[in-house]
Scaffold this motif. Structure first.
Motif, mmCIF file in Angstrom:
data_model
loop_
_atom_site.group_PDB
_atom_site.id
_atom_site.type_symbol
_atom_site.label_atom_id
_atom_site.label_comp_id
_atom_site.label_asym_id
_atom_site.label_seq_id
_atom_site.Cartn_x
_atom_site.Cartn_y
_atom_site.Cartn_z
ATOM 1 N N ALA A 186 0.834 -1.200 0.000
ATOM 2 C CA ALA A 186 0.000 0.000 0.000
ATOM 3 C C ALA A 186 0.869 1.249 0.000
ATOM 4 C CB ALA A 186 -0.931 -0.013 1.214
ATOM 5 N N SER A 187 1.938 1.245 0.780
ATOM 6 C CA SER A 187 2.900 2.345 0.816
ATOM 7 C C SER A 187 4.071 1.911 1.676
ATOM 8 C CB SER A 187 2.266 3.619 1.399
ATOM 9 O OG SER A 187 1.862 3.404 2.741
ATOM 10 N N VAL A 188 5.141 2.693 1.641
ATOM 11 C CA VAL A 188 6.290 2.463 2.517
ATOM 12 C C VAL A 188 6.621 3.779 3.208
ATOM 13 C CG1 VAL A 188 7.259 0.538 1.204
ATOM 14 C CG2 VAL A 188 7.897 2.879 0.606
ATOM 15 N N PRO A 189 7.181 3.735 4.419
ATOM 16 C CA PRO A 189 7.400 4.955 5.200
ATOM 17 C C PRO A 189 8.745 5.629 4.948
ATOM 18 C CG PRO A 189 7.837 3.058 6.568
ATOM 19 C CD PRO A 189 7.407 2.516 5.227
ATOM 20 N N PHE A 190 9.157 5.711 3.673
ATOM 21 C CA PHE A 190 10.418 6.378 3.365
ATOM 22 C C PHE A 190 10.422 6.767 1.888
ATOM 23 C CE2 PHE A 190 11.057 1.726 3.359
ATOM 24 C CZ PHE A 190 11.378 1.501 2.030
ATOM 25 N N PRO A 191 11.252 7.743 1.507
ATOM 26 C CA PRO A 191 11.375 8.106 0.086
ATOM 27 C C PRO A 191 11.979 6.943 -0.702
ATOM 28 C CG PRO A 191 12.297 9.816 1.503
ATOM 29 C CD PRO A 191 12.057 8.629 2.375
ATOM 30 N N VAL A 192 11.375 6.632 -1.830
ATOM 31 C CA VAL A 192 11.755 5.449 -2.604
ATOM 32 C C VAL A 192 12.784 5.795 -3.675
ATOM 33 C CG1 VAL A 192 10.900 3.699 -4.214
ATOM 34 C CG2 VAL A 192 9.577 4.278 -2.173
ATOM 35 N N ASP A 193 13.794 4.949 -3.793
ATOM 36 C CA ASP A 193 14.769 5.085 -4.870
ATOM 37 C C ASP A 193 14.458 4.080 -5.983
ATOM 38 O OD1 ASP A 193 17.014 5.877 -6.339
ATOM 39 O OD2 ASP A 193 18.287 4.369 -5.374
ATOM 40 N N THR A 194 14.481 2.774 -5.676
ATOM 41 C CA THR A 194 14.229 1.754 -6.698
ATOM 42 C C THR A 194 13.160 0.771 -6.230
ATOM 43 O OG1 THR A 194 15.976 0.290 -5.870
ATOM 44 C CG2 THR A 194 16.590 1.896 -7.561
ATOM 45 N N LEU A 242 10.153 -6.327 -13.644
ATOM 46 C CA LEU A 242 9.864 -4.926 -13.953
ATOM 47 C C LEU A 242 10.488 -4.072 -12.869
ATOM 48 C CD1 LEU A 242 8.352 -2.577 -15.373
ATOM 49 C CD2 LEU A 242 6.329 -3.205 -14.032
ATOM 50 N N SER A 243 11.374 -3.139 -13.269
ATOM 51 C CA SER A 243 12.087 -2.309 -12.299
ATOM 52 C C SER A 243 11.868 -0.825 -12.571
ATOM 53 C CB SER A 243 13.591 -2.609 -12.344
ATOM 54 O OG SER A 243 13.851 -3.963 -12.034
ATOM 55 N N PHE A 244 11.782 -0.067 -11.481
ATOM 56 C CA PHE A 244 11.643 1.386 -11.547
ATOM 57 C C PHE A 244 12.791 2.031 -10.771
ATOM 58 C CE2 PHE A 244 7.398 -0.301 -11.977
ATOM 59 C CZ PHE A 244 6.742 0.545 -12.851
ATOM 60 N N LYS A 245 13.204 3.206 -11.234
ATOM 61 C CA LYS A 245 14.149 4.030 -10.481
ATOM 62 C C LYS A 245 13.562 5.422 -10.366
ATOM 63 C CE LYS A 245 18.964 5.542 -10.129
ATOM 64 N NZ LYS A 245 19.101 5.051 -8.735
ATOM 65 N N GLN A 246 13.296 5.824 -9.126
ATOM 66 C CA GLN A 246 12.686 7.112 -8.831
ATOM 67 C C GLN A 246 11.447 7.349 -9.705
ATOM 68 O OE1 GLN A 246 15.561 10.294 -8.557
ATOM 69 N NE2 GLN A 246 16.930 9.099 -7.267
ATOM 70 N N GLY A 247 10.618 6.322 -9.783
ATOM 71 C CA GLY A 247 9.325 6.429 -10.436
ATOM 72 C C GLY A 247 9.300 6.121 -11.915
ATOM 73 N N ARG A 248 10.450 5.947 -12.548
ATOM 74 C CA ARG A 248 10.503 5.667 -13.987
ATOM 75 C C ARG A 248 10.958 4.239 -14.243
ATOM 76 N NH1 ARG A 248 13.611 9.477 -17.839
ATOM 77 N NH2 ARG A 248 12.457 8.102 -19.248
ATOM 78 N N VAL A 249 10.369 3.608 -15.263
ATOM 79 C CA VAL A 249 10.819 2.260 -15.650
ATOM 80 C C VAL A 249 12.265 2.341 -16.125
ATOM 81 C CG1 VAL A 249 10.493 0.338 -17.243
ATOM 82 C CG2 VAL A 249 8.501 1.521 -16.294
#
Length: 350
Positions: A107-115, A251-258
């Motif tokens: 649902a969400s994570v409690p930190f800013p996401v990188d990958t 499927l991988s994302f980095k800072q919101g982009r595939v």
């Protein structure tokens, strides 16, 4: 049959006869999934109730402070294109790991996401297990990984120490929590592992958060009701994938982009074919060992060929594409025909 099957048939009918999206393989994949589902027993009613309790609780996750005491910052994870009306593993565990549909997310994570990296795989007999995996790395060293599987995997152990699991409650489901000291598996200066079972499904969550209640809060955010697709992010002529089924995808994302996708195919004769598509805007994703200039030409395209590894790599349409397989001639033909579809996952065919 369901609406998803109808949608797949409609997309196949609309495709050209001589140039077909890789999604034609979905029919074979779904047939395999149906056979596996028929072999599985129905989930006990109590198991379904327990599983639903975990997922529903995830809609209101109590975010805990970050390990260093900083306030939690909820981050919603990017996903692939939604798959409407997909069957949930809570209803049928036989759909776990059946590419290209992904079910597992948070649902969400409690930190800013990188990958963020999603993957799924079906491993046939004699292993006969299917799983889906999610790995989230934060910008400040945080990490969370989750696995849902059709067989028990258990918590990883540190061979050098005896670790006693702690019993915890995961939304009404019994779980076991183990905290690994610094340097222990799976990664990082310290990590915790939480395992639990919901119905016919087994879950394992690993995180950098040391407190069991922090791990439980993350576990309550596990979702299986938001199906999305991991591709395909490329197009191939149907003749090049005849007799193959899609076995796994990533499927991988980095800072919101595939930034990377991968599809693994397998034939009845066990021959393998994989196609990996990396975003060329990320210099770190250029396949290793590539020379400055292409060494060969396949169907008019500059291609790097490594026959010893049965590997072909090319730069095309803003992507680095790597093709590996057991059939060297097929690898070269795929490298000469593959067409990337860009890195907007919401625009890929379902």
């Amino acid at each position: 049959m369901n609406d998803l099957d109808d949608m797949v048939r409609a997309s196949l009918a609309a495709a050209a006869d001589d140039d077909v999206h890789v999604e034609r393989l979905l029919a074979g994949v779904r047939a395999n999934g149906s056979r596996r589902r028929r072999r599985r027993r129905l989930i006990e009613v109590t198991g379904v109730v327990a599983a639903v309790a975990v997922v529903v609780a995830g809609a209101a996750v109590a975010l805990r402070p970050a390990p260093d005491g900083a306030p939690a910052t909820p981050s919603v994870l990017p996903t692939g294109r939604p798959v409407p009306d997909a069957v949930s593993p809570l209803q049928d565990p036989g759909v776990v790991g059946v590419a290209p549909v992904l079910h597992l997310t948070l649902a969400s994570v409690p930190f800013p996401v990188d990958t963020v990296r999603y993957s799924d795989e079906v491993m046939p007999w004699p292993i006969d297990v299917a799983d889906e995996n999610l790995l989230v790395n934060g910008r400040n060293g945080e990490h969370v990984s989750v696995r849902v599987s059709t067989k028990e995997t258990g918590a990883p152990k540190n061979p050098s120490e005896t670790l006693t699991p702690e019993a915890v409650d995961v939304g009404g489901v019994p779980g076991q929590f183990v905290r690994h000291p610094g340097g222990a598996f799976p990664a990082g200066p310290a990590s915790s592992v939480l395992t639990w079972r919901a119905g016919a499904l087994y879950f394992r969550l690993s995180t950098s958060y040391p407190d069991p209640q922090q791990a439980v809060a993350l576990a309550l955010g596990v979702r299986l009701d938001r199906a999305h697709s991991c591709g395909p992010s490329f197009r191939l002529p149907a003749s090049l994938t005849a007799g193959l089924t899609l076995q796994s995808c990533r499927l991988s994302f980095k800072q919101g982009r595939v930034n990377e996708t991968a599809s693994q195919f397998a034939g009845a004769d066990h021959r393998q074919l994989s196609v990996q598509v990396n975003n060329a805007e990320d210099p770190g994703l250029q396949p290793s060992g590539m020379p400055a200039l292409a060494t060969d030409v396949v169907d008019g395209r500059p291609v790097w060929l490594i026959e010893g590894y049965k590997r072909a790599t090319l730069s095309l349409g803003g992507a680095w594409i790597q093709v590996d397989g057991d059939d060297w001639e097929q690898v070269k033909r795929v490298a000469g025909a593959v067409e990337p579809l860009g890195f907007d996952a919401q625009q890929w065919p379902i």
